[in-house]
Design a protein around this motif. Structure first.
Motif, PDB file in Angstrom:
ATOM      1  N   CYS A 108      42.991  74.511 -57.522  1.00 17.89           N
ATOM      2  CA  CYS A 108      43.631  74.770 -56.217  1.00 17.89           C
ATOM      3  C   CYS A 108      43.197  76.162 -55.761  1.00 17.89           C
ATOM      4  O   CYS A 108      43.193  77.110 -56.538  1.00 17.89           O
ATOM      5  CB  CYS A 108      45.145  74.647 -56.292  1.00 17.89           C
ATOM      6  N   SER A 109      42.859  76.245 -54.514  1.00 17.02           N
ATOM      7  CA  SER A 109      42.312  77.479 -53.960  1.00 17.02           C
ATOM      8  C   SER A 109      43.399  78.513 -53.700  1.00 17.02           C
ATOM      9  O   SER A 109      44.518  78.187 -53.324  1.00 17.02           O
ATOM     10  CB  SER A 109      41.572  77.173 -52.664  1.00 17.02           C
ATOM     11  N   ARG A 110      43.026  79.767 -53.867  1.00 23.51           N
ATOM     12  CA  ARG A 110      43.924  80.871 -53.538  1.00 23.51           C
ATOM     13  C   ARG A 110      43.693  81.376 -52.113  1.00 23.51           C
ATOM     14  O   ARG A 110      44.379  82.296 -51.657  1.00 23.51           O
ATOM     15  CB  ARG A 110      43.710  82.026 -54.509  1.00 23.51           C
ATOM     16  N   LYS A 111      42.717  80.776 -51.413  1.00 27.73           N
ATOM     17  CA  LYS A 111      42.316  81.291 -50.101  1.00 27.73           C
ATOM     18  C   LYS A 111      42.999  80.532 -48.966  1.00 27.73           C
ATOM     19  O   LYS A 111      42.981  79.309 -48.925  1.00 27.73           O
ATOM     20  CB  LYS A 111      40.800  81.176 -49.945  1.00 27.73           C
ATOM     21  N   LEU A 112      43.535  81.256 -47.994  1.00 25.14           N
ATOM     22  CA  LEU A 112      44.185  80.643 -46.850  1.00 25.14           C
ATOM     23  C   LEU A 112      43.243  79.702 -46.112  1.00 25.14           C
ATOM     24  O   LEU A 112      43.666  78.654 -45.610  1.00 25.14           O
ATOM     25  CB  LEU A 112      44.673  81.717 -45.873  1.00 25.14           C
ATOM     26  N   ILE A 113      41.969  80.074 -46.044  1.00 25.69           N
ATOM     27  CA  ILE A 113      41.018  79.310 -45.251  1.00 25.69           C
ATOM     28  C   ILE A 113      40.825  77.896 -45.792  1.00 25.69           C
ATOM     29  O   ILE A 113      40.382  77.000 -45.070  1.00 25.69           O
ATOM     30  CB  ILE A 113      39.669  80.063 -45.173  1.00 25.69           C
ATOM     31  N   ASP A 114      41.174  77.676 -47.046  1.00 25.04           N
ATOM     32  CA  ASP A 114      41.006  76.358 -47.654  1.00 25.04           C
ATOM     33  C   ASP A 114      42.192  75.437 -47.403  1.00 25.04           C
ATOM     34  O   ASP A 114      42.226  74.316 -47.921  1.00 25.04           O
ATOM     35  CB  ASP A 114      40.762  76.511 -49.147  1.00 25.04           C
ATOM     36  N   TYR A 115      43.167  75.896 -46.654  1.00 28.53           N
ATOM     37  CA  TYR A 115      44.345  75.085 -46.334  1.00 28.53           C
ATOM     38  C   TYR A 115      44.378  74.864 -44.821  1.00 28.53           C
ATOM     39  O   TYR A 115      44.308  75.827 -44.048  1.00 28.53           O
ATOM     40  CB  TYR A 115      45.620  75.784 -46.802  1.00 28.53           C
ATOM     41  N   ASP A 116      44.467  73.612 -44.414  1.00 28.53           N
ATOM     42  CA  ASP A 116      44.306  73.335 -42.996  1.00 28.53           C
ATOM     43  C   ASP A 116      45.529  72.752 -42.303  1.00 28.53           C
ATOM     44  O   ASP A 116      45.515  72.568 -41.085  1.00 28.53           O
ATOM     45  CB  ASP A 116      43.094  72.405 -42.763  1.00 28.53           C
ATOM     46  N   HIS A 117      46.566  72.459 -43.044  1.00 29.70           N
ATOM     47  CA  HIS A 117      47.818  72.035 -42.425  1.00 29.70           C
ATOM     48  C   HIS A 117      48.950  72.855 -43.018  1.00 29.70           C
ATOM     49  O   HIS A 117      49.032  73.017 -44.243  1.00 29.70           O
ATOM     50  CB  HIS A 117      48.074  70.542 -42.640  1.00 29.70           C
ATOM     51  N   TRP A 118      49.808  73.322 -42.127  1.00 21.98           N
ATOM     52  CA  TRP A 118      50.862  74.255 -42.526  1.00 21.98           C
ATOM     53  C   TRP A 118      52.220  73.799 -42.028  1.00 21.98           C
ATOM     54  O   TRP A 118      52.337  73.162 -40.978  1.00 21.98           O
ATOM     55  CB  TRP A 118      50.581  75.648 -41.940  1.00 21.98           C
ATOM     56  N   GLY A 119      53.240  74.143 -42.798  1.00 21.18           N
ATOM     57  CA  GLY A 119      54.597  73.928 -42.342  1.00 21.18           C
ATOM     58  C   GLY A 119      55.035  75.069 -41.433  1.00 21.18           C
ATOM     59  O   GLY A 119      54.273  76.014 -41.166  1.00 21.18           O
TER      60      GLY A 119
END
Length: 128
Positions: A108-119
């Motif tokens: 699992c990535s520690r980078k924000l850029i690797d996450y594309d959907h947020w609550g």
């Protein structure tokens, strides 16, 4: 439609505990890693913890190791963040986010850029 909804935040005294929940819908946790991030006023958003799509690999920020635990319940499509021994510096808005992976990937990535959907986030305030 892919959605993530956080809950469980609130006001707690130093040393107390909270459990945050991230209810997900519209996708399978077997194909997504989930990260918990937080953002304090005037600070950048930072990773707190993440769990891979395999569900058996977790990463933690050094500042929360030994105090926070991430877990998931596939049957409920929910990821949790158990927070113990809370400190004033844990005060922030906490967000969960999803990142697409292959099936059952440990990483699992520690980078924000690797996450594309947020609550939308949930406020955690640690204060006496």
């Amino acid at each position: 439609q892919l959605q993530l909804v956080e809950s469980g935040g609130g006001l707690v005294q130093p040393g107390g505990s909270l459990r945050l929940s991230c209810a997900t819908s519209g996708f399978s946790l077997d194909y997504y890693s989930i990260g918990w991030f937080r953002q304090a006023p005037g600070k950048e958003r930072e990773l707190v913890s993440c769990i891979g799509s395999s569900g058996d690999n977790m990463n933690y920020a050094d500042s929360v190791k030994g105090r926070f635990t991430i877990s998931r319940d596939n049957a409920k499509n929910t990821v949790y963040l158990q927070m113990n021994s809370l400190k004033a510096e844990d005060t922030a808005v906490y967000y969960c986010a999803s990142g697409r992976t292959d099936y059952h990937v440990s990483y699992c990535s520690r980078k924000l850029i690797d996450y594309d959907h947020w609550g939308q986030g949930t406020q955690v305030t640690v204060s006496s």
